[in-house]
Design an enzyme around this catalytic site. Structure first.
Site, PDB file in Angstrom:
ATOM      1  N   SER A   1       4.274  -5.847   1.981  1.00 34.76           N
ATOM      2  CA  SER A   1       5.102  -5.879   0.315  1.00 34.76           C
ATOM      3  C   SER A   1       5.618  -7.548   0.295  1.00 34.76           C
ATOM      4  CB  SER A   1       5.970  -4.878   0.547  1.00 34.76           C
ATOM      5  OG  SER A   1       6.207  -4.563  -0.808  1.00 34.76           O
TER       6      SER A   1
ATOM      7  N   GLU B   1      -2.901  -5.695  -2.503  1.00 31.53           N
ATOM      8  CA  GLU B   1      -2.543  -4.524  -2.842  1.00 31.53           C
ATOM      9  C   GLU B   1      -1.487  -4.436  -3.807  1.00 31.53           C
ATOM     10  OE1 GLU B   1       0.514  -2.607  -1.664  1.00 31.53           O
ATOM     11  OE2 GLU B   1       1.052  -4.672  -0.913  1.00 31.53           O
TER      12      GLU B   1
ATOM     13  N   HIS C   1       0.855   0.370  -0.063  1.00 32.54           N
ATOM     14  CA  HIS C   1       1.871   1.140  -0.080  1.00 32.54           C
ATOM     15  C   HIS C   1       1.555   2.944  -0.316  1.00 32.54           C
ATOM     16  CE1 HIS C   1       3.623  -2.566  -1.297  1.00 32.54           C
ATOM     17  NE2 HIS C   1       4.953  -2.091  -1.005  1.00 32.54           N
TER      18      HIS C   1
END
Length: 311
Positions: free
Chosen positions: A110, A210, A280
């Site tokens: 992330s 992503e 995630h």
């Protein structure tokens, strides 16, 4: 690429919070979870702090702690507590010679994407896009993710093929094969590096992307930015992970993320797959970055051909 060492039980994992803070109770739970895997833990002070509400500590303190964890001879690997926001603050404050001189496994995803890119390009360090202490590891660690994570830490052999849970199919969007080092991570953070000294290098590499909680128009904007920056045309192949909650707000008309990907990514005719369970989502398979891999898009295969550690 420089690599961290293969771990053994009772080695020490340092935990830091280079981005956002967490509740102190979650820190304790995270420490217990990592210790339950068989490791000693050294917790950075950032894990217990909060600065401005959405940051764990000042940029200077976070950068200094990161350097100290790499330089600490007692610490064998470094695991991020969580993501959130904040790592771009650190990029021009880190002494990358310290990272290069003390290569260690560095794990997170992330917001941690900014550090992965900088470490690879400024310190020549291979890193891991993988589970974090207060997120997956402390909360019902998915068995597939846990298995790959354990192998990654403790085995000097390459991870090999990354296989989804049975119920999640990997889709081929563009057939073909590609080989190269894997780079990438969170799309939002990758775009944040563009136009900076830390801009991602995708030339001849397998690009992984992503994201989470972004509406389709925002995914469109960021993929378009990557395309205009030459990052899609430079890549040897493209691997698309999970796009958790990247849906339009109720009542609005919109393309889906998959439709946007087809419009922007497929025209580059790079071998491309979609829906590998990295990102995630509950599974979040660990992905070594900076090491050689092979993408066989026709068969939905991403195979890691090089170990992320040195024994």
């Amino acid at each position: 690429m420089k690599k961290g060492k293969t771990l053994h039980l009772q080695d020490t994992i340092g935990i830091i919070a280079p981005a956002s803070p967490v509740d102190s109770k979650k820190v304790g739970k995270a420490v217990e979870a990592v210790e339950a895997l068989g490791y000693k833990v050294k917790v950075g002070e950032s894990c217990y702090r909060s600065y401005g509400g959405y940051l764990s500590d000042t940029p200077d303190n976070r950068a200094s702690e990161l350097e100290a964890m790499f330089a600490d001879p007692e610490v064998d690997a470094i695991l991020c507590l969580r993501g959130g926001y904040g790592t771009p603050h650190l990029l021009d404050k880190i002494d990358y010679s310290i990272i290069a001189a003390h290569p260690k496994l560095f794990i997170g995803y992330s917001d941690i994407t900014a550090l992965h890119i900088a470490f690879m390009q400024k310190a020549g360090l291979a890193t891991v896009h993988g589970p974090m202490a207060a997120v997956e590891i402390a909360n019902d660690f998915h068995p597939i993710s846990k298995e790959y994570f354990t192998r990654l830490l403790t085995e000097s052999e390459p991870l090999g093929e990354l296989v989804n849970p049975e119920e999640e199919m990997i889709e081929c969007l563009v057939p073909g094969e590609a080989t190269g080092a894997v780079v990438g991570g969170n799309l939002s953070l990758i775009c944040t590096t563009l136009g900076t000294p830390y801009e991602i290098d995708t030339k001849g590499k397998i690009l992984f992307l992503e994201d989470i909680d972004e509406e389709p128009y925002a995914i469109d904007r960021m993929l378009t930015q990557l395309a205009l920056a030459g990052k899609l045309s430079d890549a040897a192949g493209i691997v698309l992970g999970t796009w958790t909650d990247c849906t339009v707000k109720e009542g609005k008309e919109s393309f889906t993320v998959k439709e946007i990907i087809k419009q922007i990514v497929i025209p580059y005719n790079k071998p491309t797959i979609l829906n590998i369970q990295i990102g995630h989502d509950p599974c979040n398979i660990p992905l070594p970055l900076g090491v050689r891999a092979t993408l066989v898009a026709d068969k939905g295969i991403l195979r890691i051909d090089e170990s992320i550690t040195e024994s």
